[in-house]
Design a protein around this motif. Structure first.
Motif, mmCIF file in Angstrom:
data_model
loop_
_atom_site.group_PDB
_atom_site.id
_atom_site.type_symbol
_atom_site.label_atom_id
_atom_site.label_comp_id
_atom_site.label_asym_id
_atom_site.label_seq_id
_atom_site.Cartn_x
_atom_site.Cartn_y
_atom_site.Cartn_z
ATOM 1 N N LEU A 48 -7.072 4.862 4.673
ATOM 2 C CA LEU A 48 -5.681 4.482 4.937
ATOM 3 C C LEU A 48 -4.798 4.774 3.732
ATOM 4 O O LEU A 48 -5.141 4.443 2.592
ATOM 5 C CB LEU A 48 -5.604 2.992 5.281
ATOM 6 N N GLY A 49 -3.673 5.397 3.995
ATOM 7 C CA GLY A 49 -2.701 5.672 2.943
ATOM 8 C C GLY A 49 -1.728 4.521 2.784
ATOM 9 O O GLY A 49 -1.787 3.506 3.485
ATOM 10 N N ARG A 50 -0.791 4.699 1.890
ATOM 11 C CA ARG A 50 0.179 3.641 1.581
ATOM 12 C C ARG A 50 0.999 3.239 2.812
ATOM 13 O O ARG A 50 1.321 2.075 3.004
ATOM 14 C CB ARG A 50 1.100 4.153 0.473
ATOM 15 N N SER A 51 1.286 4.198 3.667
ATOM 16 C CA SER A 51 2.121 3.906 4.835
ATOM 17 C C SER A 51 1.316 3.306 5.994
ATOM 18 O O SER A 51 1.898 2.893 6.994
ATOM 19 C CB SER A 51 2.806 5.185 5.311
ATOM 20 N N GLU A 52 -0.029 3.269 5.862
ATOM 21 C CA GLU A 52 -0.872 2.836 6.976
ATOM 22 C C GLU A 52 -1.501 1.458 6.789
ATOM 23 O O GLU A 52 -1.960 0.851 7.759
ATOM 24 C CB GLU A 52 -1.992 3.868 7.202
ATOM 25 N N VAL A 53 -1.581 0.963 5.554
ATOM 26 C CA VAL A 53 -2.194 -0.355 5.344
ATOM 27 C C VAL A 53 -1.230 -1.448 5.794
ATOM 28 O O VAL A 53 -0.006 -1.269 5.819
ATOM 29 C CB VAL A 53 -2.600 -0.581 3.871
ATOM 30 N N THR A 54 -1.809 -2.606 6.166
ATOM 31 C CA THR A 54 -0.994 -3.733 6.599
ATOM 32 C C THR A 54 -0.497 -4.511 5.383
ATOM 33 O O THR A 54 -1.267 -4.847 4.488
ATOM 34 C CB THR A 54 -1.830 -4.669 7.496
ATOM 35 N N GLY A 55 0.780 -4.797 5.350
ATOM 36 C CA GLY A 55 1.339 -5.554 4.232
ATOM 37 C C GLY A 55 2.850 -5.521 4.269
ATOM 38 O O GLY A 55 3.457 -4.723 4.983
ATOM 39 N N THR A 56 3.449 -6.398 3.494
ATOM 40 C CA THR A 56 4.908 -6.458 3.459
ATOM 41 C C THR A 56 5.476 -5.373 2.557
ATOM 42 O O THR A 56 4.801 -4.915 1.628
ATOM 43 C CB THR A 56 5.389 -7.831 2.961
ATOM 44 N N THR A 57 6.689 -4.990 2.838
ATOM 45 C CA THR A 57 7.366 -4.004 1.982
ATOM 46 C C THR A 57 8.368 -4.695 1.056
ATOM 47 O O THR A 57 9.168 -4.039 0.397
ATOM 48 C CB THR A 57 8.095 -2.951 2.845
ATOM 49 N N LYS A 58 8.298 -6.011 1.022
ATOM 50 C CA LYS A 58 9.240 -6.777 0.174
ATOM 51 C C LYS A 58 8.961 -6.495 -1.306
ATOM 52 O O LYS A 58 7.810 -6.413 -1.731
ATOM 53 C CB LYS A 58 9.065 -8.267 0.468
ATOM 54 N N LYS A 59 10.033 -6.340 -2.062
ATOM 55 C CA LYS A 59 9.891 -6.159 -3.507
ATOM 56 C C LYS A 59 9.450 -7.480 -4.115
ATOM 57 O O LYS A 59 10.121 -8.504 -3.955
ATOM 58 C CB LYS A 59 11.234 -5.705 -4.099
#
Length: 206
Positions: free
Chosen positions: A51-62
């Protein structure tokens, strides 16, 4: 070149003259190696995937301020340097196949056959057949020829009983002449050809 013909029970059944252009070449390891690499690359599944950065589950919050913390600047925790983040430059689904000219493939097969002939690792039999599909009976007959690790090549049609009986014997492969290939020839100690297979190979390379 002349080769002795045997029966599956180990008895002599005369001799056969084979073409030096197929069985009498000075083997070139580089050609055989190229064809084996091509075969193995062609059959590789290539289904490995991370899985690349765009595919893993997680928030995009700074998660940290841009300035004032004394640390590095970060956007979100899916970046590769964080635990649970995406993998940078990881494997992707792809084909490993590469091109190899038909003439090189054909030449590689002839050199593989010649290598077995030069090593005296070819046995020609008049035919391979079995009255019934019994593994023990076929194993005993092959033992009379001293075969424990071999590739058996028959004509266009392999005897059904022999094929069924032999498929349960470790290190014994049975193929019709259309399926003959460099990798299977190289990976087995002995090459067993029927008279029908020799005739078909000579027709193929004529």
């Amino acid at each position: 070149m002349e080769l002795e013909v045997k029966t599956l029970d180990g008895a002599s059944a005369g001799s056969i003259t084979v073409s030096d252009e197929i069985f009498g070449l000075d083997p070139r390891v580089d050609l055989i190696h190229r064809v084996v690499r091509w075969q193995l690359a062609k059959r590789q599944a290539g289904t490995h995937k991370s899985l690349g950065r765009s595919e893993v589950t997680g928030t995009t919050k700074k998660f940290v301020r841009q300035k004032g913390t004394g640390g590095a600047r970060h956007g979100n925790r899916k970046a590769p340097q964080f635990r649970g983040g995406g993998k940078a430059f990881g494997p992707v689904v792809r084909s490993h196949e590469h091109d190899l000219p038909k003439k090189v493939r054909a030449l590689g097969l002839r050199h593989a056959l010649s290598a077995k002939a030069k090593a005296s690792s070819i046995i020609v039999v008049d035919a391979v057949n079995a009255a019934e599909a019994k593994t023990k009976a076929v194993k005993d007959r092959l033992a009379k020829l001293g075969l424990s690790n071999a590739l058996v090549i028959d004509g266009a049609d392999v005897d059904a009983n022999f094929r069924l009986a032999a498929r349960n014997i470790p290190a014994i492969d049975v193929l019709p002449v259309q399926g003959i290939n460099v990798y299977d020839i190289v990976r087995r100690d002995t090459l067993v050809l029927t008279k029908a297979a020799v005739t078909a190979l000579e027709e193929r390379f004529k």
